[in-house]
Design an enzyme around this catalytic site. Structure first.
Site, PDB file in Angstrom:
ATOM      1  N   CYS A   1       0.821  -1.211   0.000  1.00  0.00           N
ATOM      2  CA  CYS A   1       0.000   0.000   0.000  1.00  0.00           C
ATOM      3  C   CYS A   1       0.859   1.267   0.000  1.00  0.00           C
ATOM      4  CB  CYS A   1      -0.903  -0.039   1.233  1.00  0.00           C
ATOM      5  SG  CYS A   1      -1.744   1.494   1.625  1.00  0.00           S
TER       6      CYS A   1
ATOM      7  N   CYS B   1       0.073   3.867   2.666  1.00  0.00           N
ATOM      8  CA  CYS B   1       0.492   3.389   3.989  1.00  0.00           C
ATOM      9  C   CYS B   1       1.960   3.731   4.231  1.00  0.00           C
ATOM     10  CB  CYS B   1       0.283   1.878   4.102  1.00  0.00           C
ATOM     11  SG  CYS B   1      -1.439   1.355   3.916  1.00  0.00           S
TER      12      CYS B   1
END
Length: 109
Positions: free
Chosen positions: A30, A33
């Site tokens: 991600c 993230c």
């Protein structure tokens, strides 16, 4: 660096914590993230003693992620007294995260 929690340790580390705990539901694949990780590390230092900040990898810990209803990453869930009191999905700038968190944190005298 933010401490990582697992399905096995989630209850003890998050639900039973005397302090509010911000959980970043994250994944290694991600990009947002990875972008928010250093921001969360800074907030963890700045807010030490008022909130704990931990990360949970949803791919390695699907049980907790499913129980929390996490559908997108990063999802930030603030737990207090064993329950979610606030939740947002997506990366946010540091100032926005701080403004979002502050109303839920204990006041330091």
């Amino acid at each position: 660096m933010i401490e990582e929690v697992t399905d096995a340790g989630f209850a003890a580390r998050v639900l039973e914590s005397p302090l509010p705990v911000l959980v970043e539901f994250t994944a290694t694949w991600c990009p947002p993230c990875r972008m928010i990780a250093p921001v969360l590390a800074e907030l963890a230092q700045e807010l030490a003693g008022r909130v704990e900040i931990v990360a949970l990898d949803v791919d390695e810990n699907p049980r907790t992620a499913a129980a929390a209803g996490v559908l997108g990453m990063p999802t930030l869930a603030l737990y207090r007294g064993g329950a979610v009191v606030a939740q947002v999905t997506g990366a946010r700038p540091k100032a926005a995260l701080r403004s979002w968190l502050d109303p839920f944190l204990p006041v330091v005298a």
